[in-house]
Design a protein around this motif. Structure first.
Motif, PDB file in Angstrom:
ATOM      1  N   GLY A 138      -2.747 -29.448 -31.692  1.00  0.00           N
ATOM      2  CA  GLY A 138      -2.147 -29.133 -32.971  1.00  0.00           C
ATOM      3  C   GLY A 138      -2.580 -30.100 -34.042  1.00  0.00           C
ATOM      4  N   TRP A 139      -2.309 -29.720 -35.269  1.00  0.00           N
ATOM      5  CA  TRP A 139      -2.531 -30.583 -36.427  1.00  0.00           C
ATOM      6  C   TRP A 139      -1.187 -30.875 -37.077  1.00  0.00           C
ATOM      7  N   TYR A 140      -1.019 -32.118 -37.466  1.00  0.00           N
ATOM      8  CA  TYR A 140       0.170 -32.574 -38.155  1.00  0.00           C
ATOM      9  C   TYR A 140      -0.273 -33.234 -39.459  1.00  0.00           C
ATOM     10  N   ARG A 141       0.681 -33.416 -40.349  1.00  0.00           N
ATOM     11  CA  ARG A 141       0.373 -34.155 -41.566  1.00  0.00           C
ATOM     12  C   ARG A 141       1.580 -34.969 -41.997  1.00  0.00           C
ATOM     13  N   GLN A 142       1.268 -36.026 -42.723  1.00  0.00           N
ATOM     14  CA  GLN A 142       2.329 -36.878 -43.260  1.00  0.00           C
ATOM     15  C   GLN A 142       1.977 -37.248 -44.691  1.00  0.00           C
ATOM     16  N   ALA A 143       2.798 -36.767 -45.604  1.00  0.00           N
ATOM     17  CA  ALA A 143       2.629 -37.090 -47.014  1.00  0.00           C
ATOM     18  C   ALA A 143       3.358 -38.389 -47.324  1.00  0.00           C
ATOM     19  N   PRO A 144       2.968 -39.070 -48.394  1.00  0.00           N
ATOM     20  CA  PRO A 144       3.631 -40.340 -48.743  1.00  0.00           C
ATOM     21  C   PRO A 144       5.139 -40.169 -48.887  1.00  0.00           C
ATOM     22  N   VAL A 157       1.638 -28.754 -38.712  1.00  0.00           N
ATOM     23  CA  VAL A 157       0.986 -27.789 -39.587  1.00  0.00           C
ATOM     24  C   VAL A 157       0.576 -26.549 -38.802  1.00  0.00           C
ATOM     25  N   ALA A 158      -0.014 -26.765 -37.635  1.00  0.00           N
ATOM     26  CA  ALA A 158      -0.517 -25.651 -36.831  1.00  0.00           C
ATOM     27  C   ALA A 158      -0.645 -26.100 -35.394  1.00  0.00           C
ATOM     28  N   GLU A 159      -0.539 -25.139 -34.484  1.00  0.00           N
ATOM     29  CA  GLU A 159      -0.695 -25.491 -33.075  1.00  0.00           C
ATOM     30  C   GLU A 159      -1.301 -24.337 -32.295  1.00  0.00           C
ATOM     31  N   ILE A 160      -1.961 -24.701 -31.196  1.00  0.00           N
ATOM     32  CA  ILE A 160      -2.410 -23.753 -30.190  1.00  0.00           C
ATOM     33  C   ILE A 160      -1.741 -24.188 -28.896  1.00  0.00           C
ATOM     34  N   SER A 161      -0.917 -23.305 -28.335  1.00  0.00           N
ATOM     35  CA  SER A 161      -0.153 -23.664 -27.147  1.00  0.00           C
ATOM     36  C   SER A 161      -1.005 -23.534 -25.886  1.00  0.00           C
ATOM     37  N   THR A 162      -0.393 -23.878 -24.750  1.00  0.00           N
ATOM     38  CA  THR A 162      -1.118 -23.837 -23.482  1.00  0.00           C
ATOM     39  C   THR A 162      -1.573 -22.419 -23.132  1.00  0.00           C
ATOM     40  N   ASP A 163      -0.860 -21.413 -23.643  1.00  0.00           N
ATOM     41  CA  ASP A 163      -1.269 -20.026 -23.401  1.00  0.00           C
ATOM     42  C   ASP A 163      -1.995 -19.450 -24.616  1.00  0.00           C
ATOM     43  N   ASP A 164      -2.547 -20.337 -25.439  1.00  0.00           N
ATOM     44  CA  ASP A 164      -3.380 -19.966 -26.591  1.00  0.00           C
ATOM     45  C   ASP A 164      -2.647 -19.219 -27.700  1.00  0.00           C
ATOM     46  N   ARG A 165      -1.329 -19.348 -27.722  1.00  0.00           N
ATOM     47  CA  ARG A 165      -0.594 -18.796 -28.853  1.00  0.00           C
ATOM     48  C   ARG A 165      -0.770 -19.729 -30.038  1.00  0.00           C
ATOM     49  N   ILE A 166      -0.925 -19.161 -31.210  1.00  0.00           N
ATOM     50  CA  ILE A 166      -1.141 -19.943 -32.422  1.00  0.00           C
ATOM     51  C   ILE A 166       0.067 -19.803 -33.334  1.00  0.00           C
ATOM     52  N   ARG A 167       0.509 -20.924 -33.845  1.00  0.00           N
ATOM     53  CA  ARG A 167       1.624 -20.920 -34.798  1.00  0.00           C
ATOM     54  C   ARG A 167       1.272 -21.798 -35.987  1.00  0.00           C
ATOM     55  N   VAL A 212     -11.426 -29.576 -31.952  1.00  0.00           N
ATOM     56  CA  VAL A 212     -10.373 -28.791 -32.583  1.00  0.00           C
ATOM     57  C   VAL A 212     -10.641 -28.812 -34.086  1.00  0.00           C
ATOM     58  N   TYR A 213     -10.423 -27.694 -34.731  1.00  0.00           N
ATOM     59  CA  TYR A 213     -10.705 -27.600 -36.155  1.00  0.00           C
ATOM     60  C   TYR A 213      -9.474 -27.118 -36.927  1.00  0.00           C
ATOM     61  N   LEU A 214      -9.442 -27.480 -38.190  1.00  0.00           N
ATOM     62  CA  LEU A 214      -8.445 -26.933 -39.105  1.00  0.00           C
ATOM     63  C   LEU A 214      -9.174 -26.551 -40.390  1.00  0.00           C
ATOM     64  N   GLN A 215      -9.358 -25.258 -40.593  1.00  0.00           N
ATOM     65  CA  GLN A 215      -9.946 -24.757 -41.827  1.00  0.00           C
ATOM     66  C   GLN A 215      -8.831 -24.599 -42.846  1.00  0.00           C
ATOM     67  N   MET A 216      -8.977 -25.268 -43.969  1.00  0.00           N
ATOM     68  CA  MET A 216      -7.941 -25.257 -44.996  1.00  0.00           C
ATOM     69  C   MET A 216      -8.516 -24.640 -46.270  1.00  0.00           C
ATOM     70  N   ASN A 217      -7.958 -23.527 -46.672  1.00  0.00           N
ATOM     71  CA  ASN A 217      -8.394 -22.832 -47.889  1.00  0.00           C
ATOM     72  C   ASN A 217      -7.265 -22.811 -48.912  1.00  0.00           C
ATOM     73  N   SER A 218      -7.624 -22.514 -50.139  1.00  0.00           N
ATOM     74  CA  SER A 218      -6.632 -22.412 -51.223  1.00  0.00           C
ATOM     75  C   SER A 218      -5.718 -23.630 -51.243  1.00  0.00           C
ATOM     76  N   LEU A 219      -6.313 -24.790 -51.189  1.00  0.00           N
ATOM     77  CA  LEU A 219      -5.532 -26.027 -51.092  1.00  0.00           C
ATOM     78  C   LEU A 219      -4.720 -26.263 -52.351  1.00  0.00           C
ATOM     79  N   LYS A 220      -3.550 -26.833 -52.139  1.00  0.00           N
ATOM     80  CA  LYS A 220      -2.614 -27.128 -53.218  1.00  0.00           C
ATOM     81  C   LYS A 220      -2.354 -28.629 -53.262  1.00  0.00           C
ATOM     82  N   PRO A 221      -1.927 -29.147 -54.392  1.00  0.00           N
ATOM     83  CA  PRO A 221      -1.606 -30.585 -54.454  1.00  0.00           C
ATOM     84  C   PRO A 221      -0.584 -31.008 -53.395  1.00  0.00           C
ATOM     85  N   GLU A 222       0.331 -30.122 -53.058  1.00  0.00           N
ATOM     86  CA  GLU A 222       1.341 -30.463 -52.052  1.00  0.00           C
ATOM     87  C   GLU A 222       0.783 -30.524 -50.637  1.00  0.00           C
TER      88      GLU A 222
END
Length: 121
Positions: free
Chosen positions: A34-40, A47-57, A77-87
């Motif tokens: 999975g990918w996580y994020r921490q803002a100041p 942010v996103a995960e792929i589980s052991t049975d390949d389910r994506i959330r 592991v990749y995270l494609q991020m489109n339409s990025l926002k300041p948040e």
């Protein structure tokens, strides 16, 4: 201590795209990731995960804009991020639960050191 290695962060304008990558050492097989994020000033969030049975959330805040994927051959592991926002500005961390091919044991909660994503005009 084993660490994952993230890359691909940087400065991007609102509406832009970035692709984050995470390398998992070759002695491991990815079971879940999975990918996580921490803002100041904020708590780390998933942010996103792929589980052991390949389910994506995805977190509601990134649905339709971010795509998580993994390459089992290259152990990445990749995270494609489109339409990025300041948040979306945050340090992004890769996480993985793996199986150690050397010991045959499962290892949970491997983390990288993070890669900074800044969305600003």
């Amino acid at each position: 201590q084993v660490q994952l290695v993230e890359s691909g962060g940087g400065l991007v304008q609102p509406g832009g795209s970035l692709r984050l990558s995470c390398v998992v050492p070759g002695r491991f097989v990815i079971r879940a990731t999975g990918w996580y994020r921490q803002a100041p000033g904020k708590k780390r969030e998933q942010v996103a995960e792929i589980s052991t049975d390949d389910r994506i959330r995805y977190a509601d805040s990134v649905k339709g804009r971010f795509t998580i994927s993994k390459d089992n051959v290259r152990n990445k592991v990749y995270l494609q991020m489109n339409s990025l926002k300041p948040e979306d500005t945050a340090v992004y961390y890769c996480n993985a639960d793996v199986r150690d091919l050397h010991t045959g044991r499962d290892v949970d909660e491997l983390w990288g050191q993070g890669t900074l994503v800044t969305v600003s005009s």
